[in-house]
Enzyme design. Sequence first.
Site, PDB file in Angstrom:
ATOM      1  N   ASP A 273      57.487  30.350  57.442  1.00  0.00           N
ATOM      2  CA  ASP A 273      58.487  29.639  56.664  1.00  0.00           C
ATOM      3  C   ASP A 273      58.496  30.328  55.293  1.00  0.00           C
ATOM      4  O   ASP A 273      57.598  31.118  54.963  1.00  0.00           O
ATOM      5  CB  ASP A 273      58.145  28.156  56.543  1.00  0.00           C
ATOM      6  CG  ASP A 273      59.362  27.332  56.111  1.00  0.00           C
ATOM      7  OD1 ASP A 273      60.353  27.931  55.645  1.00  0.00           O
ATOM      8  OD2 ASP A 273      59.315  26.101  56.226  1.00  0.00           O
TER       9      ASP A 273
HETATM   10  C1  BGC Z   1      62.630  25.681  54.964  1.00  0.00           C
HETATM   11  C2  BGC Z   1      63.036  26.355  56.254  1.00  0.00           C
HETATM   12  C3  BGC Z   1      64.188  27.285  56.006  1.00  0.00           C
HETATM   13  C4  BGC Z   1      63.783  28.292  54.935  1.00  0.00           C
HETATM   14  C5  BGC Z   1      64.854  29.301  54.620  1.00  0.00           C
HETATM   15  C6  BGC Z   1      62.416  26.677  53.821  1.00  0.00           C
HETATM   16  O1  BGC Z   1      62.326  26.008  52.608  1.00  0.00           O
HETATM   17  O2  BGC Z   1      61.452  24.940  55.173  1.00  0.00           O
HETATM   18  O3  BGC Z   1      63.364  25.411  57.225  1.00  0.00           O
HETATM   19  O4  BGC Z   1      64.586  27.920  57.172  1.00  0.00           O
HETATM   20  O5  BGC Z   1      63.480  27.594  53.733  1.00  0.00           O
HETATM   21  O6  BGC Z   1      65.895  28.722  53.945  1.00  0.00           O
END
Ligand code: BGC
Length: 780
Positions: A273
């Site tokens: 993530d």
């Molecule tokens: C989130 C993810 C997301 C990523 C990219 C993170 O803050 O937890 O679910 O895909 O950002 O935007």
Amino acid sequence: MKKLTLCCFATILALSAVAQPQLTPNNIDKVIKAMTLEEKAHLVVGAAHLNHNKEMAGEVGYTGKIIPGAAGTTYPIPRLGVPAIVVADGPAGLRISPTRKGDSQTYYCTGFPVGIHLASTWNDEIIYNVGSAIGQEVKEYGVDVLLAPGVNIMRNPLCGRNFEYYSEDPLLAGKTAAAMINGVESHGVGTSLKHFAANSQEINRLANDSRLSMRALREIYLRNFEIAIKESQPWTIMTSYNYINGRHASEDPGLLETILRDEWGFEGMVMTDWNGGYDVDKQIAAGNDLMMPGKMFHYEGILQAIKEGKLAESDLDICVKRVLELVVRTPRFQGYKFSNKPDMEAHAKLTREVASEGFVLLKNNNMSLPLKEKKVALFGSTSYNFIAGGKGSGDVNRPYVVDLRDGLINNGFELNKELDEAYTKHITAEKKRLAPQKALRKWYVYDLRPNELQRPHDDIIKAAESDAEVAIVTIGRNSAEAFDRFVERDFMLCPDEEALLTAVSREFHKVGKKVIVILNICSPMEIASWRDKADAILICWMPGQEGGNSVADVLLGKVSPSGHLPTTFPISYEDVRSAKNFPRNVPENGLNQSRFNISNVGKIYDVKNIDYTNYEEDIYVGYRDYATRKVEVAYPFGYGLTYSQFEMSNMKVKECKAEYKVSCEVKNIGSFPAKQVVQLYSSELAPEVDRPAIELRGYKKTPLLQAGEKTVVEIVIKKDDLMTYNEKANAWKLTKGDYDLLLGFDSQTLPLKQKVTISTEKIIPVSTLMKPASGEVFIK
Ligand code: BGC
């Protein structure tokens, strides 16, 4: 650092003097051989590490590179024919910037219903179609991988991301995710199933330690992923931010290699993530192939770890290979010429239909709905400021949102003029009042909602006495990633909402007119204390850009609602088994700092429910708990009314080797065409270990049945689906004995049952590798 770059540059110059292999699906190993160590380290770190310019760096889910507004890109190596590929959010539609500097074209994407809403359809076919529409937008807007779906378990109704997720039940969550993935990937683009794993709380999400038993992990928090992976084989998986029993998910080889790849046969690539994890060498060694969106310290950390002998280059090569295997699958690698013109019109039509299929009708006294009345007194700020989706990376830049107000007008309803004017004025003033505060908030922080009209009482009396024939009141709830919801004024009604409902109910009922409540909400809320004030209650969740039109379709009876709850609505928050083991009312700027301060992942504090969370309820999540403890709930898991009535009969169970084929007849005995959901649960009659009273084993939605029409529904389950995870034996175990198979339209009303007998015990040992890092695991 400078020295490193110079040396890197010299190596590349020398290498480019000889013929370079160019990447193809068949020469990946050759390309890896031709790569320098530095190129390998670059490739496994997202391209944001090369540019700290905010616009380009993708701090959380944003990058200006290649496709503006996408969440990130991978590192390109032109000399070897390796392009950068683009990844973008998210679960309710593609998220990219809708406008670009110096470009008059717009790049809006269709805002579909959110995850909890899609799962409420219990209709894998329709979810596949939504996935396919999103997949087309992904491909035609030049994106390679969609960062969705999110499949985490709704452990507690307050989780800020429940709206993105599917269910409290791993089977419903896993199957919904598989349908979505298969739909998106049917266009030759990828998905990223997220967040792997046990990520069911947002407060302190970068550093929270989920402490749970292996049984809860296996039966609940991994099972959803296991089902989705086995049924759809997504191109990629995104690891979660949290620790699991003391180890970061992205640093756990037991999770990423042993369980995910060896046991379940996952063939794709794993990414972090955004800024997740701590030790990059441990992440690489664990099989987390790609660090997103990429930081310079990741790149430098890899080179340093190899130099110090802490990381084997062969481990890095494995990750490099998986990144390249992903690259060669993508449209960008294959030179696809995207049009920037997906079929937005067809998708708008689809989202309107899908949304109404997922609405859940909780109450409909005396067939209050569909409405015969056309003259409406419309109340509630949310009616004028509809919530199409949640905030954060799961938000979509949609071209428009149809508010309920406009949806009603578009579809021939007549609104009480005085009220309409009062609310229109009120919303304009509220928007103005909130604008300065909103401007200070980051785009991913939860929204500030307009208050209800102050002192509406006189208006309510006037409206009740006017020619309006019915009152509609909308209650709204939004939430976002990085925050969990509050109990007061969030899970519960706000005092101004309660006052509004009470007054509307009193005044309209006094003159014999009905009150309809529309819940435009992100997750369960308290309903039991006020439901008597309403004649009908319809959950429209967060229905996407066509929301107001979809609600109007259902109010008019163009279509019957046929959604069923994918999560229980408890009577009170205190009834939730995890209530004491979940952050409660943590202020926005309180203990939630790690979200904004990545160095906090080093774990400084040791505060219960913030730094660590004990999953004390173990496998007893949602209905598994309420049904076993016999706790009364407001609306059970799987519940949902239609405009018709259905009868279920003639249950048959055919045993075919390793499977049971369970069938029944379903008849529409009412007068309205509608669909119905058949749900199959199992219950072990004399279990040797504690087991939930019932567990969902399968489900199927009927086609649209006309009044009087019937159909036969068949659900096939494997005998192995009845297994339970045995902690002591470290094995899945199918116990000999009797089981009831139960059929019904919700988890509390299961009118048909048949006993089956498992006569041979079966034990499937599994790896013990995912051991707690520090012995801190919470075991019941
Ligand atoms: C989130 C993810 C997301 C990523 C990219 C993170 O803050 O937890 O679910 O895909 O950002 O935007």
